[in-house]
Write a protein that holds these residues in place. Structure first.
Motif, mmCIF file in Angstrom:
data_model
loop_
_atom_site.group_PDB
_atom_site.id
_atom_site.type_symbol
_atom_site.label_atom_id
_atom_site.label_comp_id
_atom_site.label_asym_id
_atom_site.label_seq_id
_atom_site.Cartn_x
_atom_site.Cartn_y
_atom_site.Cartn_z
ATOM 1 N N ASP A 12 0.866 -1.177 0.000
ATOM 2 C CA ASP A 12 0.000 0.000 0.000
ATOM 3 C C ASP A 12 0.904 1.228 0.000
ATOM 4 O OD1 ASP A 12 -1.541 2.229 1.582
ATOM 5 O OD2 ASP A 12 -3.119 0.809 1.050
ATOM 6 N N GLU A 13 0.440 2.307 -0.589
ATOM 7 C CA GLU A 13 1.237 3.536 -0.658
ATOM 8 C C GLU A 13 1.647 4.033 0.720
ATOM 9 O OE1 GLU A 13 2.438 5.941 -3.069
ATOM 10 O OE2 GLU A 13 2.453 4.037 -4.145
ATOM 11 N N ARG A 14 0.837 3.732 1.726
ATOM 12 C CA ARG A 14 1.121 4.221 3.076
ATOM 13 C C ARG A 14 2.347 3.569 3.697
ATOM 14 N NH1 ARG A 14 -4.889 3.427 5.333
ATOM 15 N NH2 ARG A 14 -4.815 1.821 3.689
ATOM 16 N N PHE A 15 2.877 2.535 3.048
ATOM 17 C CA PHE A 15 4.056 1.848 3.567
ATOM 18 C C PHE A 15 5.347 2.365 2.939
ATOM 19 C CE2 PHE A 15 6.784 -2.039 4.136
ATOM 20 C CZ PHE A 15 6.684 -2.147 5.514
ATOM 21 N N LYS A 16 5.245 3.288 1.997
ATOM 22 C CA LYS A 16 6.429 3.677 1.244
ATOM 23 C C LYS A 16 7.478 4.387 2.093
ATOM 24 C CE LYS A 16 4.409 7.992 -0.554
ATOM 25 N NZ LYS A 16 3.996 8.691 -1.801
ATOM 26 N N HIS A 17 7.072 4.981 3.213
ATOM 27 C CA HIS A 17 8.031 5.667 4.071
ATOM 28 C C HIS A 17 8.739 4.717 5.021
ATOM 29 C CE1 HIS A 17 4.618 5.147 6.709
ATOM 30 N NE2 HIS A 17 5.367 5.462 7.745
ATOM 31 N N VAL A 18 8.306 3.442 5.074
ATOM 32 C CA VAL A 18 8.919 2.467 5.972
ATOM 33 C C VAL A 18 10.067 1.781 5.241
ATOM 34 C CG1 VAL A 18 8.564 0.411 7.371
ATOM 35 C CG2 VAL A 18 6.740 2.119 7.179
#
Length: 300
Positions: A12-18
């Motif tokens: 998911d796009e929300r994981f890209k900062h991890v």
């Protein structure tokens, strides 16, 4: 010390900062089944369980050495560090939750409920009010592999709260095999894994006064084996150990990514000086890597 290529899987796009280190370090191997990592910032060391070998091990960050912390350990499983820096442990063999005092003595926090022995406490967390919350499945009494075979005196596998005055109460009694558990950063929610459901899932409860839980709906389900240890990061994301590694869920319950581990993942914790180092127990080994998120109890 071995190096293993890090494998972050974005779903998911929300994981890209991890993200994190390119390589995970395998700090130790050769155990039978590792569990319960707990990091002590003041001493810069980590303790973790090797349950079937009936020992608790200690990894020293300053030297990289792994040695025996306690053996026999009463088949200890999960650990946590309380707000006074003391080790709190779930002892499957003695069927109790204990605290190790600064001088080394052992204080029993919980061993029975209404005169009946607990099954085999599994994982544990502390609330800011000083209460100790723990899960009590039957793994330590199901066989002699990681405890002592026995019949359950209570007749079920529940979640408990031990109040500061020593009172032990059931806070959830509708689980098959409750396992890992974690509070949200503000302690308004409690996430609990139920390992033996099909599929294994995480449930979420609202936490009220004096430890009263309401809700309990399914928050997320596993797509690879049973959920085990659970943690929350400083952004409200919920992490859960599963067979293929760590699964990361957004606050709305969407699985947004994974950190794949080459062994079956049992548990993990955030540690290090800033809470952005993951320590992961998996099958026979202990792994670590630095990541771009922090544990919920650590400042950024």
């Amino acid at each position: 010390m071995d190096l293993v290529k890090t494998d972050f899987q974005q779903l998911d796009e929300r994981f890209k900062h991890v993200n994190g280190d390119e390589w995970m370090q395998r700090l130790h191997t050769g155990c039978r089944w590792t569990e319960g990592p707990a990091y002590f910032p003041a001493g810069r060391y980590l303790v973790f369980s090797d349950i079937p070998n009936d020992r608790t091990l200690r990894w020293d960050e300053t030297t990289g050495h792994v040695g025996v912390f306690r053996q026999p350990s009463n088949y200890t499983n999960g650990h946590t560090v309380d707000r006074r820096g003391r080790l709190v442990s779930c002892e499957q063999g003695t069927r109790r939750v204990t605290r190790t005092e600064p001088g080394g003595s052992i204080t029993v926090i919980a061993a029975e409920y209404r005169g009946k022995r607990l099954n085999s406490p599994n994982d544990v967390v502390e609330h800011s009010d000083g209460s100790i919350w723990f899960t009590d499945p039957s793994y330590g009494i199901d066989s002699d592999y990681e405890g002592y075979r026995a019949e359950s005196e209570i007749g079920g596998c529940h979640v408990y709260r031990a109040a500061p005055d020593g009172t032990v109460a059931i806070v959830a009694d509708d689980f098959s095999r409750p396992n890992g558990l974690a509070f949200s950063a503000d302690e308004s929610r409690l996430y609990i894994a139920d390992t033996r459901q099909d599929p294994s899932h995480l449930r979420v409860f609202d936490v009220g006064e004096s430890g009263k839980l309401t809700g309990g709906e399914i928050f997320a389900t596993s797509d690879c084996g049973g959920f085990d240890g659970v943690r929350v990061d400083s952004e409200g994301q919920v992490w859960a150990a599963a067979h293929d590694g760590l699964h990361c869920f957004a606050p709305d319950g969407t699985r947004i990514g994974k950190l794949r581990i080459p062994e079956i993942c049992s548990n993990f914790t955030f540690g290090g000086a800033r809470g952005n180092e993951l320590f992961i127990t998996a099958s026979s080994s202990l792994y670590t890597l630095r990541v771009t998120v922090n544990g919920a109890r650590y400042p950024r």
